[in-house]
Design a protein around this motif. Sequence first.
Motif, PDB file in Angstrom:
ATOM      1  N   MET A 170      90.608 -94.928   7.338  1.00  0.00           N
ATOM      2  CA  MET A 170      91.571 -93.832   7.257  1.00  0.00           C
ATOM      3  C   MET A 170      91.260 -92.914   6.083  1.00  0.00           C
ATOM      4  O   MET A 170      91.345 -91.687   6.201  1.00  0.00           O
ATOM      5  CB  MET A 170      92.994 -94.378   7.147  1.00  0.00           C
ATOM      6  CG  MET A 170      93.477 -95.107   8.392  1.00  0.00           C
ATOM      7  SD  MET A 170      93.163 -94.212   9.933  1.00  0.00           S
ATOM      8  CE  MET A 170      94.122 -92.731   9.655  1.00  0.00           C
ATOM      9  N   PHE A 171      90.905 -93.486   4.940  1.00  0.00           N
ATOM     10  CA  PHE A 171      90.500 -92.654   3.800  1.00  0.00           C
ATOM     11  C   PHE A 171      89.253 -91.845   4.151  1.00  0.00           C
ATOM     12  O   PHE A 171      89.168 -90.644   3.863  1.00  0.00           O
ATOM     13  CB  PHE A 171      90.233 -93.523   2.570  1.00  0.00           C
ATOM     14  CG  PHE A 171      91.465 -93.917   1.811  1.00  0.00           C
ATOM     15  CD1 PHE A 171      92.250 -92.961   1.188  1.00  0.00           C
ATOM     16  CD2 PHE A 171      91.838 -95.246   1.709  1.00  0.00           C
ATOM     17  CE1 PHE A 171      93.391 -93.309   0.481  1.00  0.00           C
ATOM     18  CE2 PHE A 171      92.979 -95.616   1.008  1.00  0.00           C
ATOM     19  CZ  PHE A 171      93.757 -94.650   0.392  1.00  0.00           C
TER      20      PHE A 171
ATOM     21  N   PRO B 137      92.610-101.093  18.541  1.00  0.00           N
ATOM     22  CA  PRO B 137      92.505 -99.833  19.277  1.00  0.00           C
ATOM     23  C   PRO B 137      92.263 -98.633  18.363  1.00  0.00           C
ATOM     24  O   PRO B 137      92.885 -98.517  17.299  1.00  0.00           O
ATOM     25  CB  PRO B 137      93.878 -99.729  19.972  1.00  0.00           C
ATOM     26  CG  PRO B 137      94.323-101.146  20.131  1.00  0.00           C
ATOM     27  CD  PRO B 137      93.815-101.864  18.904  1.00  0.00           C
ATOM     28  N   GLU B 138      91.336 -97.760  18.774  1.00  0.00           N
ATOM     29  CA  GLU B 138      90.983 -96.500  18.109  1.00  0.00           C
ATOM     30  C   GLU B 138      90.113 -96.688  16.860  1.00  0.00           C
ATOM     31  O   GLU B 138      89.459 -95.740  16.420  1.00  0.00           O
ATOM     32  CB  GLU B 138      92.236 -95.699  17.710  1.00  0.00           C
ATOM     33  CG  GLU B 138      93.151 -95.347  18.880  1.00  0.00           C
ATOM     34  CD  GLU B 138      94.377 -94.587  18.408  1.00  0.00           C
ATOM     35  OE1 GLU B 138      94.223 -93.605  17.652  1.00  0.00           O
ATOM     36  OE2 GLU B 138      95.493 -94.987  18.786  1.00  0.00           O
TER      37      GLU B 138
ATOM     38  N   HIS C 183      82.893 -95.331  13.660  1.00  0.00           N
ATOM     39  CA  HIS C 183      81.625 -94.744  14.124  1.00  0.00           C
ATOM     40  C   HIS C 183      81.457 -93.333  13.563  1.00  0.00           C
ATOM     41  O   HIS C 183      80.377 -92.979  13.044  1.00  0.00           O
ATOM     42  CB  HIS C 183      81.590 -94.706  15.648  1.00  0.00           C
ATOM     43  CG  HIS C 183      80.340 -94.086  16.205  1.00  0.00           C
ATOM     44  ND1 HIS C 183      79.130 -94.754  16.244  1.00  0.00           N
ATOM     45  CD2 HIS C 183      80.102 -92.843  16.721  1.00  0.00           C
ATOM     46  CE1 HIS C 183      78.206 -93.958  16.764  1.00  0.00           C
ATOM     47  NE2 HIS C 183      78.774 -92.797  17.059  1.00  0.00           N
ATOM     48  N   ALA C 184      82.520 -92.532  13.631  1.00  0.00           N
ATOM     49  CA  ALA C 184      82.432 -91.144  13.185  1.00  0.00           C
ATOM     50  C   ALA C 184      82.249 -91.042  11.680  1.00  0.00           C
ATOM     51  O   ALA C 184      81.415 -90.262  11.192  1.00  0.00           O
ATOM     52  CB  ALA C 184      83.688 -90.381  13.614  1.00  0.00           C
TER      53      ALA C 184
ATOM     54  N   ARG D 126      97.779 -96.213  13.881  1.00  0.00           N
ATOM     55  CA  ARG D 126      98.957 -95.343  13.887  1.00  0.00           C
ATOM     56  C   ARG D 126      99.925 -95.706  12.764  1.00  0.00           C
ATOM     57  O   ARG D 126     100.431 -94.818  12.054  1.00  0.00           O
ATOM     58  CB  ARG D 126      99.676 -95.449  15.240  1.00  0.00           C
ATOM     59  CG  ARG D 126     100.988 -94.677  15.287  1.00  0.00           C
ATOM     60  CD  ARG D 126     101.641 -94.786  16.670  1.00  0.00           C
ATOM     61  NE  ARG D 126     101.912 -96.161  17.050  1.00  0.00           N
ATOM     62  CZ  ARG D 126     102.991 -96.839  16.639  1.00  0.00           C
ATOM     63  NH1 ARG D 126     103.860 -96.286  15.818  1.00  0.00           N
ATOM     64  NH2 ARG D 126     103.188 -98.072  17.045  1.00  0.00           N
ATOM     65  N   GLU D 127     100.167 -96.985  12.571  1.00  0.00           N
ATOM     66  CA  GLU D 127     101.176 -97.385  11.592  1.00  0.00           C
ATOM     67  C   GLU D 127     100.714 -97.174  10.155  1.00  0.00           C
ATOM     68  O   GLU D 127     101.544 -96.958   9.268  1.00  0.00           O
ATOM     69  CB  GLU D 127     101.590 -98.837  11.825  1.00  0.00           C
ATOM     70  CG  GLU D 127     102.353 -99.027  13.135  1.00  0.00           C
ATOM     71  CD  GLU D 127     103.183-100.291  13.159  1.00  0.00           C
ATOM     72  OE1 GLU D 127     103.045-101.120  12.236  1.00  0.00           O
ATOM     73  OE2 GLU D 127     103.976-100.452  14.110  1.00  0.00           O
TER      74      GLU D 127
END
Length: 419
Positions: free
Chosen positions: A21-22, A52-53, A59-60, A172-173
Motif C-alpha cells: 500500500m505504501f 484478493p487484489e 506486481h505493479a 480494502r480495510e
Amino acid sequence: MSFNTISVVGLGYIGLPTAAMFASRKKNVIGVDVNQHTVDTINRGEIHIIEPELDMIVHATVKEGYLKAVIKPEPADAFLIAVPTPFKDSKSAIPEPDLSYIEAAANAIAPVLKKGDLVILESTSPVGATEQLAEWLSQARTDLSFPHKVGEEADINVAHCPERVLPGHVVRELVENDRVIGGITPKCSERAIELYKTFVQGQCVVTNARTAEMAKLTENSCRDVQIAFANELSIICDKLDINVWELISLANRHPRINILQPGPGVGGHCIAVDPWFIVSKAPDESKLIHTARKINDFKPNWVINKVKIAITDFLQKNSNKSLKEVTIACYGLAFKPDIDDLRESPAMAITRELAKFHKGQVIAVEPNIHTLEGENFRLCSLEQAGVQADIAVLLVDHKEFRAMERPPIDSIVDTKGIW
C-alpha cells in the motif's frame, strides 16, 4: 520530516499488504523478511499468500521500482515491524507470549537507525511490548536517545499501531479502517499519523502505547467471548437434540440479539491468541476472558468425539467393512473461509488428530492450498473426496463447499451448519 523510504519488517499476511500500500502511493519501500523464498517471490513481482487484489499491487509496484524485498534491513526513514508474536513452548495453563521475534527485529534494524527515524510496532502484542521494543533499541544504540527515557526530545520516535484487518479483505480495510495510534509520546503519535495518512482514509485516533496495545486485545477478546457463547450453545443443543443454527436464527430475530455462528473452534493469529495476552498479564482479574478461551479451545476435542461416534455408527450400519477400510474426508483446513491461512486453525488440528488415531485413511479438501508437506494425511480434490469418503467432516465453510450439494453419504459431521 517527510518519509521518503519506508521499511516493513516481516512480509507476511499483514506486512506485505502494508508494504504494497505504501509502494502504491509512490513511496520507496524496502520489505525485510528472513525467508529467502519469500524475498525472491516478491522480487519477481509475485506473492506467497492468498489475498484478493494484492497480487496485482505487488506486481505493479515491484515492476515500477517502488517495492523491493531484502533479507537484511537497510536505512530508511520509518520502520514498521509486523512479525509474529506466538507463545513460548511451556506446559503452563496460561500461555506466555513470546516476544523474541520483536526483539530480533529490533536488533536487526538497530544498526541502520539514524536520528529522526520513526519505529512503529504493528505486531499484536501484550501490554508493555512497545516500551520493551524501545528499550531493546536503546540498548543496541546507546548513541541515540529514545522516548521512553527522554520524552519528546528523543532522537527516535516509537509508536504502536495494531493492524485491524480481516483476511480476505485486507487491501480494502487497510485503506478504509480507522487506525489506533499509540505513541510513547505525543510527538511519536503525530509522526505515526503523518506516515499512515500516506494511504489511510479512515480516522487515525490517538492514544498512548499501552492503551493502543490493549485496544487490539480487547477487540479480539470480545469476539472470542461471543464465539464461546455460540460454541457452548452448540454443545448444549447437541445434547438436547436441538438444531443450533435454527435456534440462533430464531433468537436473532429479537431486535437486540445478535448471536454469532458456532464452529469447530477458533483459529487465526488474532482471536485465538490475543485473549491470552490479557490473561497472562492479569490472570486473577480476567475470569470471563479465560473461560471463553477454554471453551473455544475445547471445541475441537468435542468435534473429534463426534467423529468417533460417527465412525462407530458407520461400522454398525456397514458390518462388512473394517475400521481400516473407513475413509474420513475433512473439508477445509484454513482457520476461516476462503483463505489459505493455517495459523492456529482448529480445522487443521482436528484433521491431524483424526489422522493420528484413525486406522483408516484420512483425506482433506482445501481449495486454497495445492501442496502440503510433512502431514499425516493427504490432500485431495472435491471430486476425489466425493468418491472415496465414507464419513465427511465439514470444518470450514469455503465458498466451494457452500455451493455444492450435501455429499451423498449418511455419515456427516457438519460443524458449520451448511449441509
